[in-house]
Design an enzyme around this catalytic site. Sequence first.
Site, PDB file in Angstrom:
ATOM      1  N   ILE A  18       0.833  -1.008   0.050  1.00 15.52           N
ATOM      2  CA  ILE A  18       0.044  -0.062  -0.203  1.00 15.52           C
ATOM      3  C   ILE A  18       0.864   1.477  -0.078  1.00 15.52           C
ATOM      4  CG2 ILE A  18      -1.696   1.357   1.291  1.00 15.52           C
ATOM      5  CD1 ILE A  18      -2.711  -1.460   2.497  1.00 15.52           C
ATOM      6  N   SER A  37      12.020   3.524   3.024  1.00 16.31           N
ATOM      7  CA  SER A  37      12.147   2.023   3.170  1.00 16.31           C
ATOM      8  C   SER A  37      13.530   1.602   3.921  1.00 16.31           C
ATOM      9  CB  SER A  37      12.653   1.515   1.951  1.00 16.31           C
ATOM     10  OG  SER A  37      13.077   0.156   1.654  1.00 16.31           O
ATOM     11  N   ASP A  63      14.580   2.974   9.037  1.00 21.63           N
ATOM     12  CA  ASP A  63      13.791   1.972   9.709  1.00 21.63           C
ATOM     13  C   ASP A  63      13.267   2.517  11.104  1.00 21.63           C
ATOM     14  OD1 ASP A  63      13.508  -0.066  11.603  1.00 21.63           O
ATOM     15  OD2 ASP A  63      15.354  -1.084  11.331  1.00 21.63           O
ATOM     16  N   ASN A  90       2.816   4.628   7.358  1.00 20.26           N
ATOM     17  CA  ASN A  90       2.495   3.506   6.708  1.00 20.26           C
ATOM     18  C   ASN A  90       2.978   2.058   7.211  1.00 20.26           C
ATOM     19  OD1 ASN A  90       1.061   1.936   4.300  1.00 20.26           O
ATOM     20  ND2 ASN A  90       3.300   1.657   4.200  1.00 20.26           N
ATOM     21  N   SER A 149      -5.912   0.129  11.125  1.00 23.51           N
ATOM     22  CA  SER A 149      -6.850  -0.899  10.836  1.00 23.51           C
ATOM     23  C   SER A 149      -7.985  -1.090  11.369  1.00 23.51           C
ATOM     24  CB  SER A 149      -5.966  -2.248  10.791  1.00 23.51           C
ATOM     25  OG  SER A 149      -6.641  -3.409  10.414  1.00 23.51           O
ATOM     26  N   LYS A 168      -2.848  -1.231  16.609  1.00 25.84           N
ATOM     27  CA  LYS A 168      -3.629  -0.306  15.973  1.00 25.84           C
ATOM     28  C   LYS A 168      -4.496   0.581  16.722  1.00 25.84           C
ATOM     29  CE  LYS A 168      -1.908  -1.366  11.971  1.00 25.84           C
ATOM     30  NZ  LYS A 168      -0.655  -0.181  11.075  1.00 25.84           N
ATOM     31  N   THR A 197      -1.747  -7.589  -0.372  1.00 23.51           N
ATOM     32  CA  THR A 197      -0.533  -7.565  -0.377  1.00 23.51           C
ATOM     33  C   THR A 197       0.438  -8.410   0.483  1.00 23.51           C
ATOM     34  OG1 THR A 197      -0.568  -6.416   1.734  1.00 23.51           O
ATOM     35  CG2 THR A 197      -0.971  -4.731   0.086  1.00 23.51           C
TER      36      THR A 197
HETATM   37  P1  NAP Z   1       3.233  -4.816   3.396  1.00 16.85           P
HETATM   38  O1  NAP Z   1       3.025  -5.094   1.905  1.00 16.85           O
HETATM   39  O2  NAP Z   1       3.568  -5.907   4.364  1.00 16.85           O
HETATM   40  O3  NAP Z   1       4.347  -3.521   3.731  1.00 16.85           O
HETATM   41  C1  NAP Z   1       4.677  -3.099   5.223  1.00 16.85           C
HETATM   42  C2  NAP Z   1       5.641  -1.988   4.544  1.00 16.85           C
HETATM   43  O4  NAP Z   1       6.178  -1.916   5.989  1.00 16.85           O
HETATM   44  C3  NAP Z   1       6.849  -2.616   4.053  1.00 16.85           C
HETATM   45  O5  NAP Z   1       7.545  -1.781   3.079  1.00 16.85           O
HETATM   46  C4  NAP Z   1       7.802  -2.960   5.117  1.00 16.85           C
HETATM   47  O6  NAP Z   1       9.271  -3.189   4.831  1.00 16.85           O
HETATM   48  C5  NAP Z   1       7.625  -1.905   6.015  1.00 16.85           C
HETATM   49  N1  NAP Z   1       7.966  -2.074   7.395  1.00 16.85           N
HETATM   50  C6  NAP Z   1       7.968  -2.858   8.286  1.00 16.85           C
HETATM   51  N2  NAP Z   1       8.589  -2.867   9.320  1.00 16.85           N
HETATM   52  C7  NAP Z   1       9.382  -1.626   9.068  1.00 16.85           C
HETATM   53  C8  NAP Z   1      10.495  -1.046   9.878  1.00 16.85           C
HETATM   54  N3  NAP Z   1      10.931  -1.249  11.177  1.00 16.85           N
HETATM   55  N4  NAP Z   1      11.030   0.337   9.205  1.00 16.85           N
HETATM   56  C9  NAP Z   1      10.434   0.833   7.897  1.00 16.85           C
HETATM   57  N5  NAP Z   1       9.772   0.045   7.295  1.00 16.85           N
HETATM   58  C10 NAP Z   1       9.128  -1.140   7.789  1.00 16.85           C
HETATM   59  O7  NAP Z   1       1.953  -4.397   4.299  1.00 16.85           O
HETATM   60  P2  NAP Z   1       0.565  -3.396   3.554  1.00 16.85           P
HETATM   61  O8  NAP Z   1      -0.667  -4.391   3.341  1.00 16.85           O
HETATM   62  O9  NAP Z   1       1.270  -2.601   2.403  1.00 16.85           O
HETATM   63  O10 NAP Z   1       0.457  -2.519   4.937  1.00 16.85           O
HETATM   64  C11 NAP Z   1       0.674  -0.939   4.787  1.00 16.85           C
HETATM   65  C12 NAP Z   1      -0.334  -0.371   6.043  1.00 16.85           C
HETATM   66  O11 NAP Z   1      -1.489  -0.989   5.825  1.00 16.85           O
HETATM   67  C13 NAP Z   1       0.212  -1.387   7.350  1.00 16.85           C
HETATM   68  O12 NAP Z   1       0.130  -0.087   8.212  1.00 16.85           O
HETATM   69  C14 NAP Z   1      -0.932  -2.060   7.691  1.00 16.85           C
HETATM   70  O13 NAP Z   1      -1.067  -2.389   9.094  1.00 16.85           O
HETATM   71  C15 NAP Z   1      -2.001  -1.480   6.890  1.00 16.85           C
HETATM   72  N6  NAP Z   1      -3.141  -2.460   6.871  1.00 16.85           N
HETATM   73  C16 NAP Z   1      -3.015  -3.394   5.903  1.00 16.85           C
HETATM   74  C17 NAP Z   1      -4.120  -4.187   5.543  1.00 16.85           C
HETATM   75  C18 NAP Z   1      -4.065  -5.205   4.480  1.00 16.85           C
HETATM   76  O14 NAP Z   1      -5.198  -5.975   4.341  1.00 16.85           O
HETATM   77  N7  NAP Z   1      -2.992  -5.250   3.689  1.00 16.85           N
HETATM   78  C19 NAP Z   1      -5.230  -3.999   6.231  1.00 16.85           C
HETATM   79  C20 NAP Z   1      -5.549  -2.878   7.348  1.00 16.85           C
HETATM   80  C21 NAP Z   1      -4.274  -2.476   7.280  1.00 16.85           C
HETATM   81  P3  NAP Z   1      10.140  -4.488   4.299  1.00 16.85           P
HETATM   82  O15 NAP Z   1       9.865  -4.597   2.897  1.00 16.85           O
HETATM   83  O16 NAP Z   1      11.506  -3.971   4.508  1.00 16.85           O
HETATM   84  O17 NAP Z   1       9.461  -5.441   5.190  1.00 16.85           O
END
Ligand code: NAP
Length: 239
Positions: A18, A37, A63, A90, A149, A168, A197
Amino acid sequence: MTTQHPKTALITGANKGIGFEVARQLAKRGFAVFVGSRDMAKGRAAAQTLCDAGYEATFIQLDVTDPVSIRQAAGTFSQKADHLDVLINNAAILEDHGETIVKLNPELLDRALTTNVKGAIMVTQDFLPFLEKSPNRDQIGTRIINVSSGAGALGEMQTYAPAYSVSKTALNAVTRQFAGALPGVAVNSVCPGWVRTDMGGKGASRSVEQGAETIVWLATDAPATETGKFWRDRKEIAW
Ligand code: NAP
């Protein structure tokens, strides 16, 4: 070298999912985007993909669990831009899918709170001086968006992923705290829905484009007077 671009946005965890899609959509709308990133190679590649598409994108190593990394990111940012209009917290982890709070490993809770809550607080604190310098405050408003979330909504909460859900809920409290502390800034939480994702999985109901939509709206077209609220699909939802 300072960017001459009028609108700037920093998105944490923007190398994929996202976060990357939000960066792409904001860049398409004329923002100079800063692609946060923790992984240098992935972040560079993501920013390059946006540059190759003709957008203005800069990688920033960040980070969110590491105060030194955040401070260095702020230093790097200050060399590239003189202000920030939009900060999108995010980055997050979800490690306890299928776990129960009855037997929850406290280390999972620590990690979830450190990344999903403390990270957003520390990044906001260190980038606040740039948000305060935004020359666009009166026109488009200065905005902080915490990607939360529905899992953190107390009214809906049951037993799903306890550490993630608690984190959250706490992030939503962080939104309220910053909204109260920063009267000139629109600070909101948003649920993107269930999105395909790495975190959401292949079976999720929404595309990344759909997941990014309300986040981008809060960053751009939503009235800047809306603050301290929780959103999904451009509508306020219950905490
Ligand atoms: P994702 O594909 O797992 O991406 C998560 C991102 O966060 C990745 O770029 C990851 O980096 C980064 N990250 C994790 N730990 C980090 C750290 N210590 N420092 C910097 N970056 C870090 O997840 P997503 O689905 O896109 O989620 C994005 C947001 O939407 C999150 O806040 C999630 O809780 C929220 N959300 C998602 C969903 C869903 O269904 N997907 C639903 C509700 C809410 P790496 O690539 O290095 O791991």
